[in-house]
Design a protein around this motif. Structure first.
Motif, PDB file in Angstrom:
ATOM      1  N   TYR A 131       0.863  -1.186   0.000  1.00 33.62           N
ATOM      2  CA  TYR A 131       0.000   0.000   0.000  1.00 33.62           C
ATOM      3  C   TYR A 131       0.895   1.231   0.000  1.00 33.62           C
ATOM      4  CZ  TYR A 131      -3.027   3.744   1.467  1.00 33.62           C
ATOM      5  OH  TYR A 131      -3.691   4.944   1.507  1.00 33.62           O
ATOM      6  N   CYS A 132       0.484   2.269  -0.715  1.00 34.86           N
ATOM      7  CA  CYS A 132       1.230   3.530  -0.653  1.00 34.86           C
ATOM      8  C   CYS A 132       0.285   4.703  -0.881  1.00 34.86           C
ATOM      9  CB  CYS A 132       2.377   3.548  -1.653  1.00 34.86           C
ATOM     10  SG  CYS A 132       1.889   3.770  -3.362  1.00 34.86           S
ATOM     11  N   SER A 133       0.747   5.832  -0.422  1.00 33.67           N
ATOM     12  CA  SER A 133       0.076   7.103  -0.684  1.00 33.67           C
ATOM     13  C   SER A 133       1.175   8.108  -1.011  1.00 33.67           C
ATOM     14  CB  SER A 133      -0.744   7.545   0.535  1.00 33.67           C
ATOM     15  OG  SER A 133       0.124   7.938   1.585  1.00 33.67           O
ATOM     16  N   SER A 134       0.837   9.374  -1.063  1.00 35.36           N
ATOM     17  CA  SER A 134       1.851  10.380  -1.375  1.00 35.36           C
ATOM     18  C   SER A 134       2.850  10.554  -0.236  1.00 35.36           C
ATOM     19  CB  SER A 134       1.191  11.720  -1.685  1.00 35.36           C
ATOM     20  OG  SER A 134       0.466  12.173  -0.555  1.00 35.36           O
ATOM     21  N   THR A 135       2.519  10.080   0.966  1.00 35.48           N
ATOM     22  CA  THR A 135       3.406  10.298   2.111  1.00 35.48           C
ATOM     23  C   THR A 135       3.972   9.021   2.728  1.00 35.48           C
ATOM     24  OG1 THR A 135       1.520  10.324   3.622  1.00 35.48           O
ATOM     25  CG2 THR A 135       2.254  12.457   2.749  1.00 35.48           C
ATOM     26  N   LEU A 136       3.439   7.847   2.376  1.00 37.68           N
ATOM     27  CA  LEU A 136       3.924   6.631   3.022  1.00 37.68           C
ATOM     28  C   LEU A 136       3.873   5.433   2.090  1.00 37.68           C
ATOM     29  CD1 LEU A 136       1.458   4.507   4.111  1.00 37.68           C
ATOM     30  CD2 LEU A 136       0.944   6.530   5.420  1.00 37.68           C
ATOM     31  N   GLU A 137       4.677   4.417   2.447  1.00 41.66           N
ATOM     32  CA  GLU A 137       4.682   3.122   1.761  1.00 41.66           C
ATOM     33  C   GLU A 137       4.629   2.043   2.828  1.00 41.66           C
ATOM     34  OE1 GLU A 137       7.278   2.523  -1.936  1.00 41.66           O
ATOM     35  OE2 GLU A 137       8.322   4.090  -0.813  1.00 41.66           O
ATOM     36  N   VAL A 138       3.783   1.039   2.603  1.00 39.70           N
ATOM     37  CA  VAL A 138       3.657  -0.081   3.531  1.00 39.70           C
ATOM     38  C   VAL A 138       3.840  -1.375   2.755  1.00 39.70           C
ATOM     39  CG1 VAL A 138       2.175  -1.266   5.200  1.00 39.70           C
ATOM     40  CG2 VAL A 138       2.013   1.214   4.951  1.00 39.70           C
ATOM     41  N   ILE A 139       4.748  -2.216   3.231  1.00 41.82           N
ATOM     42  CA  ILE A 139       4.922  -3.554   2.659  1.00 41.82           C
ATOM     43  C   ILE A 139       4.493  -4.546   3.735  1.00 41.82           C
ATOM     44  CG2 ILE A 139       7.327  -3.931   3.331  1.00 41.82           C
ATOM     45  CD1 ILE A 139       6.208  -4.754  -0.143  1.00 41.82           C
ATOM     46  N   PHE A 140       3.769  -5.574   3.335  1.00 37.99           N
ATOM     47  CA  PHE A 140       3.270  -6.560   4.285  1.00 37.99           C
ATOM     48  C   PHE A 140       4.076  -7.845   4.167  1.00 37.99           C
ATOM     49  CE2 PHE A 140      -0.263  -3.669   3.532  1.00 37.99           C
ATOM     50  CZ  PHE A 140      -0.671  -3.381   4.817  1.00 37.99           C
ATOM     51  N   HIS A 141       4.631  -8.290   5.275  1.00 39.12           N
ATOM     52  CA  HIS A 141       5.327  -9.579   5.342  1.00 39.12           C
ATOM     53  C   HIS A 141       4.293 -10.632   5.717  1.00 39.12           C
ATOM     54  CE1 HIS A 141       9.332  -7.362   6.298  1.00 39.12           C
ATOM     55  NE2 HIS A 141       9.094  -7.403   5.017  1.00 39.12           N
ATOM     56  N   GLU A 142       3.660 -11.190   4.723  1.00 35.29           N
ATOM     57  CA  GLU A 142       2.583 -12.148   4.949  1.00 35.29           C
ATOM     58  C   GLU A 142       3.166 -13.558   4.984  1.00 35.29           C
ATOM     59  OE1 GLU A 142      -1.654 -13.545   3.055  1.00 35.29           O
ATOM     60  OE2 GLU A 142      -0.433 -12.107   1.958  1.00 35.29           O
ATOM     61  N   VAL A 143       3.045 -14.203   6.129  1.00 34.67           N
ATOM     62  CA  VAL A 143       3.669 -15.506   6.351  1.00 34.67           C
ATOM     63  C   VAL A 143       3.197 -16.553   5.354  1.00 34.67           C
ATOM     64  CG1 VAL A 143       3.830 -17.416   8.002  1.00 34.67           C
ATOM     65  CG2 VAL A 143       4.194 -15.081   8.766  1.00 34.67           C
ATOM     66  N   VAL A 144       1.907 -16.578   5.037  1.00 37.15           N
ATOM     67  CA  VAL A 144       1.409 -17.635   4.144  1.00 37.15           C
ATOM     68  C   VAL A 144       1.911 -17.482   2.709  1.00 37.15           C
ATOM     69  CG1 VAL A 144      -0.637 -18.071   5.553  1.00 37.15           C
ATOM     70  CG2 VAL A 144      -0.778 -16.477   3.646  1.00 37.15           C
ATOM     71  N   ARG A 145       2.350 -16.311   2.304  1.00 35.96           N
ATOM     72  CA  ARG A 145       2.888 -16.105   0.948  1.00 35.96           C
ATOM     73  C   ARG A 145       4.365 -16.477   0.853  1.00 35.96           C
ATOM     74  NH1 ARG A 145      -0.033 -12.473  -2.744  1.00 35.96           N
ATOM     75  NH2 ARG A 145      -1.894 -11.798  -1.647  1.00 35.96           N
ATOM     76  N   MET A 146       5.045 -16.501   1.986  1.00 39.71           N
ATOM     77  CA  MET A 146       6.468 -16.836   1.976  1.00 39.71           C
ATOM     78  C   MET A 146       6.626 -18.345   1.858  1.00 39.71           C
ATOM     79  SD  MET A 146       7.940 -14.365   4.935  1.00 39.71           S
ATOM     80  CE  MET A 146       7.782 -12.598   4.857  1.00 39.71           C
ATOM     81  N   PRO A 147       7.637 -18.807   1.125  1.00 36.66           N
ATOM     82  CA  PRO A 147       7.821 -20.253   0.959  1.00 36.66           C
ATOM     83  C   PRO A 147       8.138 -20.947   2.289  1.00 36.66           C
ATOM     84  CG  PRO A 147       9.359 -19.014  -0.438  1.00 36.66           C
ATOM     85  CD  PRO A 147       8.616 -18.033   0.386  1.00 36.66           C
ATOM     86  N   THR A 148       7.522 -22.100   2.497  1.00 34.98           N
ATOM     87  CA  THR A 148       7.771 -22.909   3.684  1.00 34.98           C
ATOM     88  C   THR A 148       8.877 -23.915   3.367  1.00 34.98           C
ATOM     89  OG1 THR A 148       5.469 -22.678   4.374  1.00 34.98           O
ATOM     90  CG2 THR A 148       6.714 -24.497   5.348  1.00 34.98           C
ATOM     91  N   GLU A 149       9.901 -23.937   4.204  1.00 36.08           N
ATOM     92  CA  GLU A 149      11.021 -24.881   4.053  1.00 36.08           C
ATOM     93  C   GLU A 149      10.672 -26.161   4.809  1.00 36.08           C
ATOM     94  OE1 GLU A 149      14.004 -24.801   2.482  1.00 36.08           O
ATOM     95  OE2 GLU A 149      13.511 -22.887   1.546  1.00 36.08           O
TER      96      GLU A 149
END
Length: 196
Positions: A131-149
């Protein structure tokens, strides 16, 4: 009697010869090149050094917007403990709709915005929510999207990102209340628990 007209072209603009002239031109365009400004001692000349070069390069890398990285954890019915939660590779339909509503999905390989430590090479997954706007950026570290070893019971690669996030959003479908100490780490100062 016909007259031949010669086209009149504007003269070539003067090209600055050295960096001093570039600086002078910039100051002039900004309206800062006047005698009164120099009398007020508003300008300090910097000595060129390796430290100055390093600081300027560092300044160029700074984002113009405030950046945040937020962990999103899915806790299924009956799941207890960090290892079980970090091994999740999918969530429920309501969880997926919630995550989808946080922003938009970006491909990590070609995303030009803030990555929050995620790698472009696919080692942290192919995509994430952003998500972003003119003043901020947010990145989400979503566990279910990350590969499981499968060979790593502690899921160190996932924990490396989630454990360093100051904000954790926990989507809990467990019948018991979420224990804030479930995911260990020095961060996780804000934990938002959502129970559908």
């Amino acid at each position: 009697m016909a007259k031949a007209f010669q086209p009149v072209l504007p003269p070539e603009p003067e090209r600055p010869l050295d960096s001093y002239q570039h600086s002078r031109l910039l100051l002039s365009h900004l309206g800062l090149l006047c005698f009164d400004r120099f009398q007020e001692h508003n300008f300090v000349l910097l000595n060129h050094s390796a430290l100055l070069d390093r600081e300027l390069k560092s300044l160029d890398k700074k984002s113009g917007r405030e950046t945040f990285k937020i962990a999103i954890l899915y806790v299924g019915q009956g799941q207890e403990g960090e290892q079980v939660i970090l091994r999740n590779s999918k969530g429920s339909a309501t969880y997926n709709q919630f995550v989808h509503d946080l922003g938009w999905e970006v491909e990590l390989a070609d995303h030009a915005g803030y990555l929050g430590g995620l790698e472009r090479n696919g080692s942290n997954g192919q995509s994430t929510m952003y998500y972003c706007s003119s003043t901020l950026e947010v990145i989400f570290h979503e566990v279910v999207r990350m590969p499981t070893e499968p060979s790593d019971p502690r899921q160190v690669k996932k924990k490396r990102h989630v454990g360093n996030d100051h904000v954790h959003i926990v989507w809990s479908e467990h019948s018991r209340a979420y224990d804030r100490n479930t995911i260990g780490g020095d961060f996780g100062n804000v934990i938002i628990v959502l129970t559908p």
